[in-house]
Design an enzyme around this catalytic site. Structure first.
Site, PDB file in Angstrom:
ATOM      1  CD  GLU A 339      -3.455   0.598   1.773  1.00 12.52           C
ATOM      2  OE1 GLU A 339      -3.412  -0.728   2.210  1.00 12.52           O
ATOM      3  OE2 GLU A 339      -4.346   1.563   1.675  1.00 12.52           O
ATOM      4  CD  GLU A 606      -4.479  -0.369   9.050  1.00  7.50           C
ATOM      5  OE1 GLU A 606      -3.750  -1.685   9.089  1.00  7.50           O
ATOM      6  OE2 GLU A 606      -5.081   0.165   8.098  1.00  7.50           O
TER       7      GLU A 606
END
Ligand code: BGC
Length: 724
Positions: A339, A606
């Protein structure tokens, strides 16, 4: 126009396959050189050497921009590297444009391109230039493979270059702009802390810190012997090397030995890691042969924070590492899995903290210029900047277009950023206004909601959180409009139209979401937080009380995601619940900031529960251990614990508002921010008698308002002490 504009984009003469091409130019200079410069850029990332020595220290140059419109070039003084007969070599890797990270981008070259110009100035003021053209030679290089996600393969054996004349390539030169952002550099090195043989027999080295960069190693293996080095952020609950959360990113180094002792580090990629795994290592593992090199945009560190609670200090440190790891030319979500993108929402959530920790003025100037250049005519803002996904306009993500320039203005008193971005800010507000059939509410489109909050049903599979999407979108519509008005006024513009728009948005919002008794009809922590933070309710006392009750009913635990978390502690301490704010900050239950610290985190995760109480890792589909969003709490440490605040009417800390909020669970706090005007500092400590001693420092030319309980003092520059 610069000298580089007279050069040509060139590419390798033949297909280099997966190998990085290298370009070469030999040139001779006359005597009496006064100075020499190299201007250079690439599509892909370059590493230039003159006479075998690296030119400059920019890693992954020319950085990451909206390459279709903006490609930075760099100017290096090469006078010292020059001799009479010179060899300039430039390797160009795939980088962000040609690698897997940009797989969706259609309009791009199929092979790396280089452009450069050498300018020699002689003592008699005459000039000579050598520009990239078909006289440059090209060849595949010993870097047999390179990709941002997957790593690098290097063949150290004697390499036979197949030099051929390069080919002039067709790519616009109008896109070339001078270096705008910070330089990406190797900023520090970390030595291994432990060699581990895992339960499943893997040979693992622990660097003790999750980070972004690469390793440098020394190895001696038989010619042709290949070693494989993999990277990971964590070990699993059994102590084995864990890479599932990297998804498809390979994050490897493959190195083919040449029979001699050699030292190597990658050139065209970076890794998010704390651990490495060695396969096929040709000798006993000696930790002295390994160094981790930290790589990020070389921003000046500005913020310091320390208090009597060690876990909070670790949280602060983890946030710095989150920032270092993810400010690698653009603000990214994470540095490890497949990502690593410039997610607008993440940047928006974290920018205030980021701007206190480090000087990010230049960094965001460049990124915001890219954001504006990626914005569609209708005002749509891509989810990620640079845009690689072609998906647009989620509330709280697209609002980065407005929130980020405003924060840079506040922290640095930088009006230029407002000037540069004003049209983009306005386009964003207009984009929302023109969407759907309700002018004053935003009830259309796809949104990420209160991303990753803990109040969604069902929880584990729903990332969007429990707060109504129209509520969040309309709240941000109001907020962005309010900031646009402020920005317009700073620039001396007539903002009457937007003032009327704002009034109507707030009116409709209250009609839709505030009940008769003044409370918010959406029953989540984040809904109440946004109403308080964005001034969307008349009776703040009742909304704050409701928020406090929701937290208490939840066992004194937060349940917020990306959208609510940055403001959570602020709205509590602003509305009479500072003790509850401290309770949340100091909690180590799951979810909380300190829960992950208790589980050994060295960066910000996260998810609140990236590793569960029983040691299980969350679903690897989306579980990074280096995402800075929840580190946004650090602006509360500066702003409320230490009480250092900007004044919107006199920003950049020209006028400071000191308003520390103490708590009996903390004995001392010390913080400072190295601002544009000098170091602003605040300190308080509990004395033996139970009094609190405060010390504030106001830079020369600045003034401050000191607010301590009901007392208020107006002070000038210098040190100010109070005991209460
Ligand atoms: C990213 C986030 C981002 C989100 C948007 C994720 O995959 O890692 O941080 O903001 O998508 O939904």
């Amino acid at each position: 126009m610069s000298i580089i504009h007279s050069a040509n984009w060139i590419k390798a003469a033949s297909d280099c396959g997966t190998a990085a091409p290298v370009f070469k130019k030999e040139f001779t200079v006359s005597e009496n050189v006064k100075s020499a410069t190299l201007q250079i850029s690439s599509l892909g990332v370059y590493e230039a050497k003159l006479n075998g020595k690296r030119v400059g220290d920019f890693i992954l140059a020319p950085g990451w921009t909206n390459y279709q419109k903006r490609v930075q070039y760099q100017t290096y003084d090469i006078t010292e590297l020059l001799s009479k007969n010179n060899v300039l070599t430039v390797g160009v890797g795939n980088g962000w444009f040609l690698g897997r990270i940009s797989k969706n981008i259609k309009e791009k070259p199929d092979t790396p391109l280089l452009i450069c110009a050498v300018e020699i100035e002689y003592a008699n003021n005459s000039k000579e230039t050598f520009v990239s053209d078909a006289s440059f030679l090209s060849s595949p290089s010993p870097t047999l493979f390179n990709d941002i996600y997957d790593g690098e393969t290097y063949d150290a054996r004697e390499f036979e270059y197949a030099w051929e004349n390069a080919v002039v390539a067709d790519y616009s030169k109008d896109v070339l702009i001078e270096q705008e952002g910070e330089i990406v550099r190797e900023t520090e090195t970390i030595k291994p802390v432990e060699y581990i043989v895992t339960p499943s027999g893997e040979h693992v080295i622990d660097f003790g810190q999750n980070m972004t960069g690469y390793i440098q190693f020394t190895v001696e293996g038989a010619s042709g012997h290949e070693v494989v080095i993999s990277h990971a952020e964590i070990l699993d609950k059994h102590g084995n090397f864990y890479t599932e959360n990297l998804r498809s990113a390979k994050e490897q180094i493959r190195y083919i030995c040449n029979g001699k002792k050699e030292t190597f580090k990658p050139s065209y990629t970076f890794y998010g890691f704390r651990y490495i795994k060695l396969e096929n290592w040709p000798a006993d593992i000696d930790l002295n042969n390994f160094t981790a090199i930290v790589v990020h945009s070389d921003m000046k560190r500005t913020g310091l924070f320390e208090c009597s609670n060690k876990l909070i200090n670790q949280l602060f440190k983890n946030t710095l590492w989150g920032q270092k790891s993810n400010f690698l030319d653009v603000p990214t979500d994470c540095p490890q899995r497949d990502e690593r993108l410039g997610w607008t929402g993440d940047a928006q959530v974290f920018i205030k903290t980021a701007s206190y920790n480090y000087n990010v003025e230049k960094f965001f100037k460049k990124w915001l210029h890219d954001l504006a250049s990626e914005q569609l005519d209708n005002g749509d803002v891509p989810y990620v900047v640079p845009n690689t996904l072609y998906r647009y306009s989620s509330a709280a993500w697209g609002d980065a277009a407005v929130i980020c320039p405003w924060q840079i203005y506040l922290t640095y008193n930088n009006k230029d950023i407002l000037r540069d971005q004003f049209e983009s800010m306005k386009k964003w507000v207009e984009r929302i206004r023109n969407d759907g059939d309700t002018e004053f509410l935003w009830n259309t489109g796809n949104h990420f909601g209160d991303w990753l909050s803990k109040d969604a049903v069902p929880n584990e599979t729903n990332f969007y959180g429990g707060t109504n999407i129209t509520y969040i979108a309309s709240a941000f519509y109001a907020y962005s409009t309010s900031l646009l008005i402020k920005a317009g006024k700073v620039l001396g513009k007539d903002m009457t139209e937007y003032e009327n728009l704002y009034k109507n948005i707030v009116k409709e919002f209250k009609k839709a979401f505030i009940s008769e008794d003044g409370s918010v009809i959406i029953n989540t922590q984040t809904a109440n937080i946004l109403a308080l933070k964005f001034d969307l309710c008349d009776n703040k006392a009742i909304v704050a009380k409701h928020l406090a009750e929701l937290i208490q009913k939840n066992g004194n635990k937060l349940s917020t995601g990306f959208v609510g978390t940055p403001y959570l502690l602020h709205v509590l301490s602003d509305n009479g619940y500072s003790s509850l704010a401290y309770t949340l900050l100091l909690s180590d239950a799951n979810p909380s900031w300190l829960y992950q610290i208790k589980r050994g985190a060295t960066t910000i995760w996260e998810h609140w529960n990236g590793i569960n109480e029983n040691g299980d890792t969350l679903n690897p589909r989306m579980n990074s251990y280096n995402h800075y969003a929840y580190g946004s709490v650090v602006d509360w440490l500066y702003g409320v614990m230490a009480g250092i605040n900007t004044d919107e009417n006199n920003p950049g800390f020209k006028h400071i508002i000191f308003k520390p909020v103490t708590d009996e669970r903390i004995d001392f706090v010390r913080a400072s921010i190295d601002t544009r005007y000098g170091v602003v500092a605040s300190e308080w400590k509990r004395s033996d008698s139970g009094d609190i001693e405060y010390i504030f420092n106001v830079p020369v030319g600045c003034s401050a308002t000191v607010i301590l309980g009901n007392d208020q003092y107006e002070v000038g520059s210098g040190e100010h002490r109070y005991t209460k």
